[in-house]
Each structure stands twice: as C-alpha cells, then as structure tokens.
Design an enzyme around this catalytic site. Sequence first.
Site, PDB file in Angstrom:
ATOM      1  N   GLU A  68       0.816  -1.209   0.000  1.00  0.00           N
ATOM      2  CA  GLU A  68       0.000   0.000   0.000  1.00  0.00           C
ATOM      3  C   GLU A  68       0.849   1.257   0.000  1.00  0.00           C
ATOM      4  O   GLU A  68       0.569   2.207  -0.717  1.00  0.00           O
ATOM      5  CB  GLU A  68      -0.926   0.030   1.228  1.00  0.00           C
ATOM      6  CG  GLU A  68      -1.640   1.371   1.335  1.00  0.00           C
ATOM      7  CD  GLU A  68      -2.774   1.422   2.326  1.00  0.00           C
ATOM      8  OE1 GLU A  68      -2.834   0.581   3.226  1.00  0.00           O
ATOM      9  OE2 GLU A  68      -3.618   2.329   2.178  1.00  0.00           O
ATOM     10  N   ASP A  87      -0.661  -5.156   2.861  1.00  0.00           N
ATOM     11  CA  ASP A  87      -1.117  -3.943   3.550  1.00  0.00           C
ATOM     12  C   ASP A  87      -0.495  -3.996   4.947  1.00  0.00           C
ATOM     13  O   ASP A  87      -0.857  -4.839   5.767  1.00  0.00           O
ATOM     14  CB  ASP A  87      -2.654  -3.911   3.637  1.00  0.00           C
ATOM     15  CG  ASP A  87      -3.144  -2.527   4.064  1.00  0.00           C
ATOM     16  OD1 ASP A  87      -2.330  -1.760   4.611  1.00  0.00           O
ATOM     17  OD2 ASP A  87      -4.321  -2.219   3.846  1.00  0.00           O
ATOM     18  N   ILE A  89      -0.690  -2.007   7.530  1.00  0.00           N
ATOM     19  CA  ILE A  89      -1.747  -1.838   8.543  1.00  0.00           C
ATOM     20  C   ILE A  89      -3.050  -1.594   7.787  1.00  0.00           C
ATOM     21  O   ILE A  89      -3.210  -0.551   7.139  1.00  0.00           O
ATOM     22  CB  ILE A  89      -1.499  -0.636   9.493  1.00  0.00           C
ATOM     23  CG1 ILE A  89      -0.146  -0.757  10.202  1.00  0.00           C
ATOM     24  CG2 ILE A  89      -2.636  -0.542  10.526  1.00  0.00           C
ATOM     25  CD1 ILE A  89       0.153   0.383  11.181  1.00  0.00           C
ATOM     26  N   ASP A  90      -3.957  -2.541   7.821  1.00  0.00           N
ATOM     27  CA  ASP A  90      -5.277  -2.293   7.265  1.00  0.00           C
ATOM     28  C   ASP A  90      -6.149  -1.846   8.428  1.00  0.00           C
ATOM     29  O   ASP A  90      -6.251  -2.538   9.441  1.00  0.00           O
ATOM     30  CB  ASP A  90      -5.859  -3.546   6.596  1.00  0.00           C
ATOM     31  CG  ASP A  90      -7.139  -3.180   5.856  1.00  0.00           C
ATOM     32  OD1 ASP A  90      -7.117  -2.218   5.072  1.00  0.00           O
ATOM     33  OD2 ASP A  90      -8.166  -3.832   6.095  1.00  0.00           O
ATOM     34  N   THR A  92      -5.881   1.797   9.221  1.00  0.00           N
ATOM     35  CA  THR A  92      -4.949   2.784   9.803  1.00  0.00           C
ATOM     36  C   THR A  92      -5.686   3.802  10.686  1.00  0.00           C
ATOM     37  O   THR A  92      -5.180   4.202  11.735  1.00  0.00           O
ATOM     38  CB  THR A  92      -4.170   3.501   8.676  1.00  0.00           C
ATOM     39  OG1 THR A  92      -3.470   2.507   7.930  1.00  0.00           O
ATOM     40  CG2 THR A  92      -3.159   4.494   9.215  1.00  0.00           C
ATOM     41  N   ASP A 233      -6.070  -4.349   0.243  1.00  0.00           N
ATOM     42  CA  ASP A 233      -7.116  -4.497   1.265  1.00  0.00           C
ATOM     43  C   ASP A 233      -7.760  -5.885   1.209  1.00  0.00           C
ATOM     44  O   ASP A 233      -8.274  -6.376   2.212  1.00  0.00           O
ATOM     45  CB  ASP A 233      -8.249  -3.473   1.051  1.00  0.00           C
ATOM     46  CG  ASP A 233      -7.801  -2.024   1.181  1.00  0.00           C
ATOM     47  OD1 ASP A 233      -7.031  -1.734   2.110  1.00  0.00           O
ATOM     48  OD2 ASP A 233      -8.232  -1.188   0.361  1.00  0.00           O
TER      49      ASP A 233
END
Length: 292
Positions: A68, A87, A89-90, A92, A233
């Site tokens: 990402e 990702d 941190i999905d 955030t 995602d």
Amino acid sequence: MNVSTYLKEAIKIAHDAGKMIKAASELAKHIDTKENSADLVTKTDRAVEEFIFNRLRHLFPDHVLIGEESASKSINQLTASPTWIVDPIDGTTNFVHGFPFFCVSIGFCLNRKPVVGVIYNPILGQLFYASEGNGSFIKEGSEATIVGASPKRLGEKIIELPSSLSEALLTTEYGASKSLNHLNAKLDMIKTFLSEPTNGRGVRSVGSAALSMCLIAQGAVDLYYEAGVHAWDVCAGCVIVKEAGGIVRNWSQNEFDVLDRTVVCVRPSNEVSPTILKDLLSFLLPISYPRD
Ligand code: LIP
C-alpha cells in the site's frame, strides 16, 4: 516451492509485523494524510511495510512486491510472476484512534490469482490464514502463544444462511473518499438495505476491509460489500473467505479480480447459489473508481 512454504513464511512475518504494530499502537502516532484528512498513513505503516518487504526480499529475491505505501511505483506489476500484495496496517484510522480493529494483511498471488492469505490482528490476538486447497484457519492467543496455538478450521460448522435480507447482518465501509457521488451512493444502499421493503436486520462497519472479510469467514456477519477497496485491502482476505467456503466476487462479475476496486462476500453456507446474494446484488449502485 509449494504454497505451504509461502504460507509458513507469511505467518512468521505477519506475527513479527504484528509485534511492531502492537508496540507502536501504545505510543504517540506520527500521522500524515494522503488523498484527504480521512486517508491516513503513519510512520508505522511505512516502517512495517519496509520490514515485511526486507524479509520477503531476503527469502524470495525474484518475487514481485506490491504494498500500500509504495503502490504508486508497483501496482501495475501484477503479472503472472509470483507476487506478494501487502497492507502493513489495514485499518490505519482505527490504529490512530485506538479502535481495536486493525491488522497486517499479507497476500500472495501466482498467475495473478491470490493463493495464500494471512491476516493478523495483534490487539484482539487473532491470526487468520489460508492457502489454496488447504482450508482456512484461525488461531487465537497472546503475542507469545498465538503461533503455537491450536488452529480452528473456519467454515466447519455451516449454519444455514438467512433466506431473506430481512434476517441478514451486513457489514460495509464508507471508505476514505469524500466525493459526494460516492458517499450518496453508499448511504443510499444502506438506506435501501435497512428500510421497507428490504428491512435488513443490521449494518456494521469495522473500518478494515481485511477484518470484514475475516468476520465473513468466521460466519459472524452474513454479507459484506465495499466499493473503493484496493488490491492490498482484499488480496489475503479473499483466500481466507474462499477457503472457509464463503463466496467472494466483484460487484459485476463472479470471478474475483483483486484490481477491480469492488468486493462482495457471503459467509460460508451449504447453498450453491444463495438467494440473499442475488437480492444484495440487485441493490448495489454503480460507483466508479479507477481500476488499481
Ligand atoms: C482501509 C480499508 C477500509 C476502507 C478504507 C481504507 P487502510 O484501508 O480497509 O475498508 O473503507 O477506505 O482503504 O487505508 O486503513 O489500509
């Protein structure tokens, strides 16, 4: 090398990345915005992506890496080559606010098809993983015990799907876009679901596409749809849902394409063609997002 090797390494990397995320979640955050004030990135997103990429590069020097936080350089690299889609941190925004639904999400594609998925929420202590043809699993526990915990197979206890949307629990997301066209369409769909004659039972929104897909795989919600998602995602989540026996598709096509920016999921059930999927598809409004 086969998918189980990739899965094993992805679990180790996700666990270590989760440790970094958990430690950082307890400290002050350094926040930058991307497209608008709701599209956030933190120092931790960047550091975790770099950490994951370094580990993957070391193990698999000839694989393509898409993440990402470095997407502008790499998203058009989804080719038939072995490709990791990450990702760091999905969720955030949740990470920034301390709302405990955020995770690291690591997907792996062969011939453009997602075949391995690992999603780890270090705050709730839930590790989800799947590889093509081998089922989907959850492990629960503390940071120190989770990798060794006994896995529970997802989708094993099939509960019948509700026969109509009036008995269905739905999860969806508003997304980061501030475009009124996008927001009106998203709110109109929620109104259609909740009001007469559909009378849907309830709508939830957890702020992470990856964890919404894990809720589907667990059977905790019946349906999930979202427009505006990116490949990072949904790449890991689509393997976890499919391997649990659930349905994953795009809004306008059955065969799931991770670059399409839309997703619809139905939780595991023993029905081949669930009626509620057809009913749900009938009220999805076209929302346009440029393809990844
Ligand atoms: C988020 C998604 C969420 C979506 C947000 C955003 P991030 O990912 O998981 O479902 O609605 O717009 O894309 O930015 O937290 O990695």
